[in-house]
Scaffold this active site. Sequence first.
Site, PDB file in Angstrom:
ATOM      1  N   ASP A 104     -76.719 -26.111 -43.519  1.00 35.17           N
ATOM      2  CA  ASP A 104     -76.157 -24.828 -43.081  1.00 35.17           C
ATOM      3  C   ASP A 104     -75.379 -24.125 -44.189  1.00 35.17           C
ATOM      4  O   ASP A 104     -74.468 -23.359 -43.936  1.00 35.17           O
ATOM      5  CB  ASP A 104     -75.261 -25.032 -41.853  1.00 35.17           C
ATOM      6  CG  ASP A 104     -74.220 -26.096 -42.085  1.00 35.17           C
ATOM      7  OD1 ASP A 104     -74.223 -26.713 -43.168  1.00 35.17           O
ATOM      8  OD2 ASP A 104     -73.394 -26.309 -41.187  1.00 35.17           O
ATOM      9  N   LYS A 155     -56.581 -30.317 -46.728  1.00 31.88           N
ATOM     10  CA  LYS A 155     -55.770 -29.171 -46.319  1.00 31.88           C
ATOM     11  C   LYS A 155     -54.373 -29.123 -46.951  1.00 31.88           C
ATOM     12  O   LYS A 155     -53.362 -29.188 -46.254  1.00 31.88           O
ATOM     13  CB  LYS A 155     -55.637 -29.166 -44.798  1.00 31.88           C
ATOM     14  CG  LYS A 155     -56.986 -29.135 -44.086  1.00 31.88           C
ATOM     15  CD  LYS A 155     -56.848 -28.739 -42.650  1.00 31.88           C
ATOM     16  CE  LYS A 155     -58.191 -28.490 -42.036  1.00 31.88           C
ATOM     17  NZ  LYS A 155     -58.794 -29.567 -41.305  1.00 31.88           N
ATOM     18  N   ASP A 216     -71.050 -20.842 -45.972  1.00 34.18           N
ATOM     19  CA  ASP A 216     -71.209 -21.858 -44.927  1.00 34.18           C
ATOM     20  C   ASP A 216     -71.579 -21.100 -43.654  1.00 34.18           C
ATOM     21  O   ASP A 216     -70.774 -20.351 -43.118  1.00 34.18           O
ATOM     22  CB  ASP A 216     -69.872 -22.604 -44.776  1.00 34.18           C
ATOM     23  CG  ASP A 216     -69.838 -23.485 -43.541  1.00 34.18           C
ATOM     24  OD1 ASP A 216     -70.892 -23.679 -42.912  1.00 34.18           O
ATOM     25  OD2 ASP A 216     -68.748 -23.988 -43.215  1.00 34.18           O
TER      26      ASP A 216
END
Length: 343
Positions: A104, A155, A216
């Site tokens: 993807d 993150k 993405d």
Amino acid sequence: MQAVILAGGFGTRLRPLTYTRSKVLLPILNKPMIAYIIESLPENVERVIIAANYKKEQLEEFFDRNDFGKEIIINEEPKPLGTGGAVKFAEKYIEDRFLVLNSDIISSLDMKDMIRFHVNREAFVTISLWPVENVSEFGVVRIEDDGRITQFVEKPKPEDAPSNLINAGAYCMEKEALDYIESADRLISMEQEVFPRIIEDGKRFYGYKIEGFWIDVGRINSYIEVNKILLRRQGKRFLIGSNCEIRGDLENSSVGNNVEIGEESKVSSSVILDNAKIGKDVQIENSVIGEGCVIGDRAKIINSVIGDEEEIEEDKIVKDERIWTKPIPKGYPDKQIGNVIKV
Ligand code: GTP
């Protein structure tokens, strides 16, 4: 060489479009996403293993109808095994150095050059990297000047981020890297479990930066965006498939085959899939209209997704909604599982 294409995800963020189809068969400018990936493989990749699970019959049918000049093996997992488990499950088809690709991601990655980079550095694993601004939404890498990756940081706060480079979902691996994935009978994440283990073990783990573009296609917004980006790259304002009757205006939009759009209708920044019938004076903006949908006259569809074969009444206003009135497929999860890149 072989390539494993990860194509077994449910694509929950793209629902309801993925209630009826494998995410990788969603068309981008009327060509299924997976065709872009396969067409970008270097010539010396002779065998392609499609790691499949959800809607694998659709993939079988697609590859029965389309020949890409490579051996295609659809490897069905007994259950979703995650990105690491799915690669381990393909082990019997892997003979030597191999690629792993998320299905993807649409990008300008030059795979041949990435393989050259991998070989020149005698790497054990090389992963593609892409720079982002919003580091705190991703896992970023700590990377040396020569391209060696020493750590993944999940993150981070912007001030703590060791770089702005994220895992871009394409890997080149030596066959022995499969030894770092234990048995293929549970959900194993390549990014969260396998890669950190390989780095800790001191193996040569490198990052290759993608130049150009990377997207993405996991979310509705990015799905619409990728259509627009590719339109722009082709210098077009819109694309219309075969056998369509278009009487309205199109801007930055892609339209599938056998679509009708009535007079005075305006479609902008949207994707209309095959066989949709759109009435007169309809406004469609930043939305996806599923296959076989019927949209009544004067309806307004803004920032929304209409699932396949749904009907929208005349004069109806649909804003910020995902329309799906039929049962959800059995076993379809509430949220993302076995993921790689979350946004
Ligand atoms: P979301 O549910 O919307 O997050 O989508 P997804 O299920 O596709 O997950 P994600 O986008 O994180 O997956 C990245 C890539 O890995 C996609 O190409 C998926 O098809 C694939 N993938 C994810 N999980 C699995 C799995 O368990 N098995 C296989 N074979 N592929 C997977």
